[in-house]
Structures are given as C-alpha cells and as structure tokens.
Design a protein around this motif. Structure first.
Motif, PDB file in Angstrom:
ATOM      1  N   GLN A 178      -9.974  88.839  45.156  1.00  0.00           N
ATOM      2  CA  GLN A 178      -8.684  88.710  44.484  1.00  0.00           C
ATOM      3  C   GLN A 178      -8.678  87.651  43.377  1.00  0.00           C
ATOM      4  N   PRO A 179      -9.191  86.423  43.622  1.00  0.00           N
ATOM      5  CA  PRO A 179      -9.245  85.454  42.516  1.00  0.00           C
ATOM      6  C   PRO A 179     -10.126  85.921  41.354  1.00  0.00           C
ATOM      7  N   SER A 180     -11.218  86.613  41.666  1.00  0.00           N
ATOM      8  CA  SER A 180     -12.106  87.101  40.606  1.00  0.00           C
ATOM      9  C   SER A 180     -11.417  88.184  39.791  1.00  0.00           C
ATOM     10  N   ILE A 181     -10.738  89.094  40.475  1.00  0.00           N
ATOM     11  CA  ILE A 181      -9.998  90.146  39.776  1.00  0.00           C
ATOM     12  C   ILE A 181      -8.898  89.531  38.920  1.00  0.00           C
ATOM     13  N   ALA A 182      -8.189  88.566  39.492  1.00  0.00           N
ATOM     14  CA  ALA A 182      -7.100  87.932  38.748  1.00  0.00           C
ATOM     15  C   ALA A 182      -7.609  87.265  37.467  1.00  0.00           C
ATOM     16  N   ARG A 183      -8.742  86.577  37.560  1.00  0.00           N
ATOM     17  CA  ARG A 183      -9.299  85.912  36.380  1.00  0.00           C
ATOM     18  C   ARG A 183      -9.776  86.944  35.359  1.00  0.00           C
ATOM     19  N   ALA A 184     -10.436  88.000  35.825  1.00  0.00           N
ATOM     20  CA  ALA A 184     -10.918  89.034  34.910  1.00  0.00           C
ATOM     21  C   ALA A 184      -9.752  89.711  34.195  1.00  0.00           C
ATOM     22  N   ARG A 185      -8.682  89.996  34.932  1.00  0.00           N
ATOM     23  CA  ARG A 185      -7.534  90.671  34.329  1.00  0.00           C
ATOM     24  C   ARG A 185      -6.746  89.735  33.411  1.00  0.00           C
ATOM     25  N   ALA A 186      -6.806  88.441  33.684  1.00  0.00           N
ATOM     26  CA  ALA A 186      -6.173  87.495  32.767  1.00  0.00           C
ATOM     27  C   ALA A 186      -6.877  87.505  31.415  1.00  0.00           C
ATOM     28  N   LEU A 187      -8.200  87.679  31.459  1.00  0.00           N
ATOM     29  CA  LEU A 187      -8.980  87.740  30.228  1.00  0.00           C
ATOM     30  C   LEU A 187      -8.951  89.136  29.614  1.00  0.00           C
ATOM     31  N   GLN A 188      -8.844  90.154  30.458  1.00  0.00           N
ATOM     32  CA  GLN A 188      -8.907  91.543  30.015  1.00  0.00           C
ATOM     33  C   GLN A 188      -7.841  92.352  30.768  1.00  0.00           C
ATOM     34  N   PRO A 189      -6.587  92.307  30.310  1.00  0.00           N
ATOM     35  CA  PRO A 189      -5.481  92.937  31.041  1.00  0.00           C
ATOM     36  C   PRO A 189      -5.626  94.442  31.236  1.00  0.00           C
ATOM     37  N   ARG A 190      -6.430  95.098  30.413  1.00  0.00           N
ATOM     38  CA  ARG A 190      -6.577  96.554  30.537  1.00  0.00           C
ATOM     39  C   ARG A 190      -7.574  96.964  31.616  1.00  0.00           C
ATOM     40  N   ALA A 191      -8.196  96.004  32.254  1.00  0.00           N
ATOM     41  CA  ALA A 191      -9.200  96.324  33.277  1.00  0.00           C
ATOM     42  C   ALA A 191      -8.581  97.133  34.410  1.00  0.00           C
ATOM     43  N   VAL A 192      -9.339  98.100  34.906  1.00  0.00           N
ATOM     44  CA  VAL A 192      -8.947  98.918  36.048  1.00  0.00           C
ATOM     45  C   VAL A 192      -9.693  98.405  37.274  1.00  0.00           C
ATOM     46  N   THR A 193      -9.021  98.385  38.415  1.00  0.00           N
ATOM     47  CA  THR A 193      -9.600  97.819  39.633  1.00  0.00           C
ATOM     48  C   THR A 193      -9.767  98.876  40.703  1.00  0.00           C
ATOM     49  N   ALA A 194     -10.889  98.846  41.405  1.00  0.00           N
ATOM     50  CA  ALA A 194     -11.130  99.694  42.567  1.00  0.00           C
ATOM     51  C   ALA A 194     -11.553  98.803  43.727  1.00  0.00           C
ATOM     52  N   LEU A 195     -10.747  98.721  44.767  1.00  0.00           N
ATOM     53  CA  LEU A 195     -11.074  97.959  45.976  1.00  0.00           C
ATOM     54  C   LEU A 195     -11.563  98.917  47.047  1.00  0.00           C
ATOM     55  N   TYR A 196     -12.728  98.610  47.622  1.00  0.00           N
ATOM     56  CA  TYR A 196     -13.330  99.480  48.633  1.00  0.00           C
ATOM     57  C   TYR A 196     -13.079  98.893  50.023  1.00  0.00           C
ATOM     58  N   PRO A 197     -12.209  99.504  50.803  1.00  0.00           N
ATOM     59  CA  PRO A 197     -11.949  98.974  52.148  1.00  0.00           C
ATOM     60  C   PRO A 197     -13.188  99.080  53.032  1.00  0.00           C
ATOM     61  N   GLY A 198     -13.448  98.033  53.796  1.00  0.00           N
ATOM     62  CA  GLY A 198     -14.580  98.037  54.716  1.00  0.00           C
ATOM     63  C   GLY A 198     -15.899  97.650  54.102  1.00  0.00           C
ATOM     64  N   ALA A 199     -15.969  97.583  52.772  1.00  0.00           N
ATOM     65  CA  ALA A 199     -17.225  97.252  52.095  1.00  0.00           C
ATOM     66  C   ALA A 199     -17.304  95.757  51.831  1.00  0.00           C
ATOM     67  N   GLY A 200     -18.523  95.246  51.736  1.00  0.00           N
ATOM     68  CA  GLY A 200     -18.760  93.852  51.438  1.00  0.00           C
ATOM     69  C   GLY A 200     -19.128  93.648  49.981  1.00  0.00           C
ATOM     70  N   HIS A 201     -20.153  92.838  49.752  1.00  0.00           N
ATOM     71  CA  HIS A 201     -20.533  92.447  48.392  1.00  0.00           C
ATOM     72  C   HIS A 201     -21.301  93.533  47.644  1.00  0.00           C
ATOM     73  N   ALA A 202     -21.774  94.544  48.360  1.00  0.00           N
ATOM     74  CA  ALA A 202     -22.609  95.576  47.728  1.00  0.00           C
ATOM     75  C   ALA A 202     -22.027  96.968  47.968  1.00  0.00           C
ATOM     76  N   PRO A 203     -20.849  97.283  47.420  1.00  0.00           N
ATOM     77  CA  PRO A 203     -20.230  98.590  47.680  1.00  0.00           C
ATOM     78  C   PRO A 203     -21.055  99.771  47.198  1.00  0.00           C
TER      79      PRO A 203
END
Length: 308
Positions: free
Chosen positions: A252-277
């Motif tokens: 969440q903090p990483s997404i928030a920072r990325a979207r602050a820099l690039q508001p058009r970014a699209v996000t995909a969160l993978y439930p159950g997955a760790g660092h290597a989806p």
C-alpha cells in the motif's frame, strides 16, 4: 533382440536431439556490453516479430526468474527478452561499491540491452529491484523508446515506509562469513513467497542467489533511485502488480507513492500472493500482462484496470 533395442535407443536419441534442436531454435542467448564494459547475459524467446516484452529481475535473481513466462503459451506470440543484471547470474560482477550504488549504471545496462535487441516500443517488466532499474532508466532516457511499464512487487524507493524492515537479514546478506551469508540468502528467498514454489524451482532460485556478487548485495541498499524524474515524467501506461501478502515490499505505501508520482497508474492486487506474484499466480499474471501489452500497443491508450 540387441538390434531391436539398438534401433529403439537410436530412435529415442534422435527424438531427443530433434527436441533439443527445436528448443534451441526458440531461445537465443547472447551478450551485451554495458557502457562501462560490464558484459550482460541476455536470453530471447517467443515470436521474434511479436510485440516485445523486456523482463528485469530482482535482487539475487537472474533471467531464469522468468522461466515460467518464457514457456507460457499465453505469451508465446510476444518477443520475450530477459537479461541478468550486473552482479547477477552470468553477467559481469565488477569490483567496488561504486559499480552498484550509482543507479545510472543499472539504467545504462538496460539501455544497452534495448539498443542491441532493437526492440520496438517494448513493455518493460521489473520485479522488485528491477522496477527501480526501470525507474532509473526512465529518469535517464525518458519514455520515448518504450510502450509501457509493469512493476511487480516493485521497489519505488528504498525508504523505510516502503520496504519491510529486516535489518538483521540485510546485515547478514552482506556478511563475509559464508554460512551467515548463505543462511541469509535462504531466508531472503523464503520471504519472497507466501506460497513456496515447487522444490526444483526453489533450489534453482537458491542457486541464483548464491551466484550473486557479495559486493553488489552490500551496495544495493545505497543504490540511488530518481523516482521523481523517472515515474514522475512517465507518459506511457503503467501497471502496478503487488501480492497482498508481500513480506519484503509494503504494497500500500509503495502503491501510494507510485500513484502520487504517476496518478494514471493502474493497480492489480493479487490476494494470497507474496513478493513474487508472477511465480505464485502465473496464470493470472500472464493474462494481465498480455492484456496490458496489447492495450499499451494501441497508440498509447491507457489500459483498463486489471484490479483496483
């Protein structure tokens, strides 16, 4: 009977040789030289005339991290390119912290691979540290030569609020004691997954980690990342893929920072997955990636949301 078995054996050997030849025809390996002389090991697979995807692995990895994607039927129509970062795999391992702490060096490596491959408007896919390499590339070279970018468990900045705290782990990764160092690599790899891969894959990933430069591992926490100039000026589509159970990068903090820099970014969160989806949920990742590449190729049209 002997002749019968001899004929059968010969047939099997011929089939194996043909299979090996076919496999060799679909994968091409070559070396690119970075501006500072570091050799970079590169693999290509898939359709050489298809839209290009360039994969950039993370810390302690190699181009073999993308083995599943290179064999994916979903991605077979694309031109797939992956390389070993400096200090990793079969690429050069220069001495001295300066070869790794300066983020521009990593950016120049990626630029050299793109120039040699002559890939047209490729989509860049960066896992973990690989995302930081792409950011530095964008800061140094701009986005005119690419079609878009996908950050997978991406490191946006090396800041405490974005990186999960494991101070003892990173200290031990830089240890000069062999046992301490290897145990830390195993622990680091374990944190990459909410669901571990098959044992043979995990063993190969451990071997990847053991091949990495110790000097590189010690220097990477000081690597410069120009996120404002890189992501902040990106005008091409950007997809952020994170596992909800990532134990190394805070989603969440990483997404928030990325979207602050690039508001058009699209996000995909993978439930159950760790660092290597892309390893833990490869079917979804490959579908999302194919959809993103196809949409990004459509005259820079921003892709529809792959998630929330």
């Amino acid at each position: 009977m002997y002749r019968f078995f001899h004929r059968v054996l010969g047939t099997l050997l011929l089939a194996a040789a043909l299979a090996a030849t076919a496999a060799g025809a679909t994968t091409r390996s070559y070396t690119v030289t970075a501006p500072d002389g570091v050799p970079l090991a590169v693999d290509e697979a898939g359709n050489p005339d298809g839209p290009a995807i360039v994969f950039v692995h993370g810390l302690l990895g190699s181009r073999l991290n993308w083995e599943r994607q290179f064999a994916s039927p979903v991605l077979a129509r694309y031109r797939l390119i992956a390389f070993d970062l400096r200090g990793h795999g079969l690429s050069g391992k220069p001495a001295g912290a300066a070869a790794y702490a300066d983020g521009r060096r990593w950016a120049d490596d990626l630029a050299a691979v793109l120039a040699t491959a002559k890939a047209t408007k490729p989509v860049l896919v960066g896992w973990s540290l690989g995302a930081a390499v792409i950011t530095n590339y964008l800061a140094a070279y701009g986005d005119a030569g690419i079609g878009g970018a996908v950050y997978v468990g991406g490191v946006i900045e090396l800041k405490p609020e974005q990186i999960t705290a494991h101070p003892a782990l990173y200290r031990d990764l830089a240890s000069a004691d062999l046992k301490t160092h290897l145990d830390a690599e195993r622990a680091f790899l374990g944190l990459c997954f909410a669901t571990p891969p098959q044992p043979d894959v995990l063993q190969r990933l451990l071997a990847n980690a053991a091949m990495a430069s110790w000097e590189m591992t010690a220097a990477v926490p000081s690597m410069t990342i120009d996120a404002a100039a890189g992501l902040g000026r990106l005008g091409k589509p950007l997809l952020l893929v994170y596992g909800e159970r990532d134990a190394l990068v805070q989603p969440q903090p990483s997404i928030a920072r990325a979207r602050a820099l690039q508001p058009r970014a699209v996000t995909a969160l993978y439930p159950g997955a760790g660092h290597a989806p892309f390893i833990e949920a490869p079917e979804r990742f490959e579908r999302d990636l194919a959809s993103f590449v196809d949409r990004a190729a459509g005259a820079g049209v921003r892709p529809a949301a792959a998630g929330r």
